[in-house]
Design a protein around this motif. Structure first.
Motif, PDB file in Angstrom:
ATOM      1  N   ASP A 149       0.903  -1.248   0.100  1.00 11.59           N
ATOM      2  CA  ASP A 149       0.011  -0.060  -0.112  1.00 11.59           C
ATOM      3  C   ASP A 149       0.745   1.392   0.045  1.00 11.59           C
ATOM      4  OD1 ASP A 149      -2.301  -1.590   0.011  1.00 11.59           O
ATOM      5  OD2 ASP A 149      -2.640  -1.375   1.998  1.00 11.59           O
ATOM      6  N   ASN A 150       1.930   1.086   0.723  1.00 10.21           N
ATOM      7  CA  ASN A 150       2.923   2.248   0.698  1.00 10.21           C
ATOM      8  C   ASN A 150       4.134   2.208  -0.588  1.00 10.21           C
ATOM      9  OD1 ASN A 150       2.340   3.948   2.991  1.00 10.21           O
ATOM     10  ND2 ASN A 150       2.169   2.034   3.843  1.00 10.21           N
ATOM     11  N   ASP A 151       3.910   1.627  -1.412  1.00 13.83           N
ATOM     12  CA  ASP A 151       4.676   1.293  -2.853  1.00 13.83           C
ATOM     13  C   ASP A 151       6.126   0.839  -2.328  1.00 13.83           C
ATOM     14  OD1 ASP A 151       2.604   2.371  -4.413  1.00 13.83           O
ATOM     15  OD2 ASP A 151       3.114   4.186  -3.927  1.00 13.83           O
ATOM     16  N   GLY A 152       6.229   0.042  -1.284  1.00 16.61           N
ATOM     17  CA  GLY A 152       7.453  -0.431  -0.899  1.00 16.61           C
ATOM     18  C   GLY A 152       8.397   0.627   0.144  1.00 16.61           C
ATOM     19  N   ASN A 153       7.887   1.510   0.506  1.00 18.09           N
ATOM     20  CA  ASN A 153       8.610   2.987   1.264  1.00 18.09           C
ATOM     21  C   ASN A 153       8.378   1.963   2.698  1.00 18.09           C
ATOM     22  OD1 ASN A 153       9.027   4.727   3.096  1.00 18.09           O
ATOM     23  ND2 ASN A 153       8.424   6.208   1.438  1.00 18.09           N
ATOM     24  N   ILE A 154       9.726   1.542   3.063  1.00 14.04           N
ATOM     25  CA  ILE A 154       9.880   1.162   4.370  1.00 14.04           C
ATOM     26  C   ILE A 154       9.476   1.814   5.482  1.00 14.04           C
ATOM     27  CG2 ILE A 154      11.467  -0.244   5.947  1.00 14.04           C
ATOM     28  CD1 ILE A 154      12.722  -1.755   3.556  1.00 14.04           C
ATOM     29  N   SER A 155      10.100   2.939   5.304  1.00 18.63           N
ATOM     30  CA  SER A 155       9.853   3.951   6.435  1.00 18.63           C
ATOM     31  C   SER A 155       8.520   4.538   6.685  1.00 18.63           C
ATOM     32  CB  SER A 155      10.626   5.489   6.189  1.00 18.63           C
ATOM     33  OG  SER A 155      12.122   5.196   6.093  1.00 18.63           O
ATOM     34  N   ALA A 156       7.752   4.548   5.566  1.00 14.59           N
ATOM     35  CA  ALA A 156       6.291   4.949   5.949  1.00 14.59           C
ATOM     36  C   ALA A 156       5.445   3.688   6.305  1.00 14.59           C
ATOM     37  CB  ALA A 156       5.757   5.370   4.307  1.00 14.59           C
ATOM     38  N   CYS A 157       6.002   2.588   5.926  1.00  9.23           N
ATOM     39  CA  CYS A 157       5.129   1.311   6.372  1.00  9.23           C
ATOM     40  C   CYS A 157       5.532   1.089   7.998  1.00  9.23           C
ATOM     41  CB  CYS A 157       5.681   0.109   5.767  1.00  9.23           C
ATOM     42  SG  CYS A 157       5.158  -1.406   6.177  1.00  9.23           S
ATOM     43  N   ALA A 158       6.882   1.415   8.171  1.00 11.38           N
ATOM     44  CA  ALA A 158       7.079   1.301   9.797  1.00 11.38           C
ATOM     45  C   ALA A 158       6.445   2.340  10.710  1.00 11.38           C
ATOM     46  CB  ALA A 158       8.680   1.531   9.866  1.00 11.38           C
ATOM     47  N   ARG A 159       6.198   3.507  10.091  1.00 12.87           N
ATOM     48  CA  ARG A 159       5.207   4.473  10.812  1.00 12.87           C
ATOM     49  C   ARG A 159       3.958   3.879  10.866  1.00 12.87           C
ATOM     50  NH1 ARG A 159       8.400   8.020   7.966  1.00 12.87           N
ATOM     51  NH2 ARG A 159       7.017   8.213   6.513  1.00 12.87           N
ATOM     52  N   ILE A 160       3.409   3.308   9.943  1.00  8.89           N
ATOM     53  CA  ILE A 160       1.920   2.930   9.905  1.00  8.89           C
ATOM     54  C   ILE A 160       1.979   1.756  10.984  1.00  8.89           C
ATOM     55  CG2 ILE A 160       0.185   1.885   8.634  1.00  8.89           C
ATOM     56  CD1 ILE A 160       0.911   3.784   6.218  1.00  8.89           C
ATOM     57  N   LEU A 161       2.737   0.848  10.850  1.00 14.60           N
ATOM     58  CA  LEU A 161       2.718  -0.431  11.738  1.00 14.60           C
ATOM     59  C   LEU A 161       2.934   0.263  13.201  1.00 14.60           C
ATOM     60  CD1 LEU A 161       4.166  -2.929   9.247  1.00 14.60           C
ATOM     61  CD2 LEU A 161       1.881  -2.866   9.856  1.00 14.60           C
ATOM     62  N   GLY A 162       3.510   1.329  13.346  1.00 13.16           N
ATOM     63  CA  GLY A 162       3.933   1.724  14.845  1.00 13.16           C
ATOM     64  C   GLY A 162       5.183   0.911  15.212  1.00 13.16           C
ATOM     65  N   MET A 163       6.353   0.543  14.357  1.00 15.04           N
ATOM     66  CA  MET A 163       7.655  -0.259  14.628  1.00 15.04           C
ATOM     67  C   MET A 163       8.645   0.584  14.308  1.00 15.04           C
ATOM     68  SD  MET A 163       7.583  -3.489  12.211  1.00 15.04           S
ATOM     69  CE  MET A 163       6.205  -4.238  12.967  1.00 15.04           C
ATOM     70  N   HIS A 164       9.846   0.353  14.709  1.00 16.49           N
ATOM     71  CA  HIS A 164      10.931   0.799  14.419  1.00 16.49           C
ATOM     72  C   HIS A 164      11.433   0.632  12.886  1.00 16.49           C
ATOM     73  CE1 HIS A 164      15.351   2.396  14.268  1.00 16.49           C
ATOM     74  NE2 HIS A 164      14.745   3.035  15.143  1.00 16.49           N
ATOM     75  N   ARG A 165      11.959   1.344  12.082  1.00 11.12           N
ATOM     76  CA  ARG A 165      12.239   0.900  10.804  1.00 11.12           C
ATOM     77  C   ARG A 165      13.000  -0.182  10.463  1.00 11.12           C
ATOM     78  NH1 ARG A 165      16.567   2.292   8.143  1.00 11.12           N
ATOM     79  NH2 ARG A 165      17.018   3.925   9.484  1.00 11.12           N
ATOM     80  N   ARG A 166      14.281  -0.234  11.654  1.00 12.70           N
ATOM     81  CA  ARG A 166      15.159  -1.272  11.555  1.00 12.70           C
ATOM     82  C   ARG A 166      14.509  -2.703  11.797  1.00 12.70           C
ATOM     83  NH1 ARG A 166      19.981   1.708  14.186  1.00 12.70           N
ATOM     84  NH2 ARG A 166      20.710   3.215  12.462  1.00 12.70           N
ATOM     85  N   THR A 167      13.570  -2.686  12.773  1.00 12.71           N
ATOM     86  CA  THR A 167      12.914  -3.832  13.237  1.00 12.71           C
ATOM     87  C   THR A 167      12.177  -4.401  12.115  1.00 12.71           C
ATOM     88  OG1 THR A 167      12.726  -3.193  15.561  1.00 12.71           O
ATOM     89  CG2 THR A 167      10.976  -4.751  14.638  1.00 12.71           C
ATOM     90  N   LEU A 168      11.451  -3.309  11.479  1.00 15.54           N
ATOM     91  CA  LEU A 168      10.597  -3.907   9.992  1.00 15.54           C
ATOM     92  C   LEU A 168      11.579  -4.277   8.821  1.00 15.54           C
ATOM     93  CD1 LEU A 168       8.076  -4.133   8.371  1.00 15.54           C
ATOM     94  CD2 LEU A 168       8.515  -1.649   7.575  1.00 15.54           C
ATOM     95  N   GLN A 169      12.770  -3.844   9.020  1.00 16.43           N
ATOM     96  CA  GLN A 169      13.850  -4.277   7.998  1.00 16.43           C
ATOM     97  C   GLN A 169      14.262  -5.615   8.209  1.00 16.43           C
ATOM     98  OE1 GLN A 169      16.489  -1.100   8.030  1.00 16.43           O
ATOM     99  NE2 GLN A 169      16.099  -0.542   5.882  1.00 16.43           N
ATOM    100  N   ARG A 170      14.457  -6.066   9.499  1.00 14.74           N
ATOM    101  CA  ARG A 170      14.823  -7.493   9.850  1.00 14.74           C
ATOM    102  C   ARG A 170      13.683  -8.485   9.737  1.00 14.74           C
ATOM    103  NH1 ARG A 170      17.490  -4.546  14.075  1.00 14.74           N
ATOM    104  NH2 ARG A 170      15.546  -4.695  15.547  1.00 14.74           N
TER     105      ARG A 170
END
Length: 179
Positions: A149-170
């Motif tokens: 939904d966020n066109d692969g933008n990890i930072s935007a996805c992490a904000r929406i999911l309420g998690m740190h960007r690095r956690t999402l990347q892992r």
């Protein structure tokens, strides 16, 4: 329906996989062309009348979902099956909405792919598993849907999911949970 007149378009950045698939199709009497990027595949379909396409979800930096849309615009009659090593319900639904006949996880046998092209998906019974989906699998699918939904933008996805960007990347680096 499959005939020996069918010409297959293979789009995947995995060179070995494409060569194995092409050899298997040739042994069964079909012709095929390999393309390892979305741009070369789009140029190739303009020059050749492909009837079937096998498209990977991730083609180097390109999205197979975008490619499905382009292929259907150029040749609405082309039948497409999407393959991926990282399946999720959201990408499967999106691929079908865009015009793919089916969506499979790699590895897959050529005969299974050919059978999928020849099936009439409208008359098939849908199988629903009696075991519930695991929480880990649901989390994986939710992350994939949000990322899509966020066109692969990890930072935007992490904000929406309420998690740190690095956690999402892992979490994204791990293989998806089976079920």
């Amino acid at each position: 329906m499959i005939t020996n007149n069918d010409h297959f378009l293979l789009v995947d950045d995995d060179e070995v996989f494409c060569q194995v698939m092409q050899r298997a199709l040739t042994r069964r009497g079909f012709t095929s062309n390999i393309f390892q990027s979305a741009n070369t595949a789009i140029n190739g379909i303009k020059n050749t009348n492909f009837t079937k396409a096998i498209v990977d979800l991730k083609i180097a930096q390109d999205s197979g979902l975008s490619l499905i849309k382009e292929l259907k615009l150029i040749n609405p009659a082309i039948e497409i099956i999407m393959l991926t090593g990282y399946s999720s319900i959201s990408t499967a639904v999106e691929a079908i909405k865009l015009g793919a006949l089916n969506y499979f996880c790699k590895p897959i046998e050529v005969d299974e792919l050919l059978q999928a092209f020849s099936k009439n998906t409208q008359t098939e019974d849908i199988y629903v598993s009696e075991t519930p989906t695991s929480l880990d699998r649901l989390e994986w699918e939710h992350i994939q849907k949000t990322l899509n939904d966020n066109d692969g933008n990890i930072s935007a996805c992490a904000r929406i999911l309420g998690m740190h960007r690095r956690t999402l990347q892992r979490k994204l680096q791990k293989r998806p949970v089976k079920s």
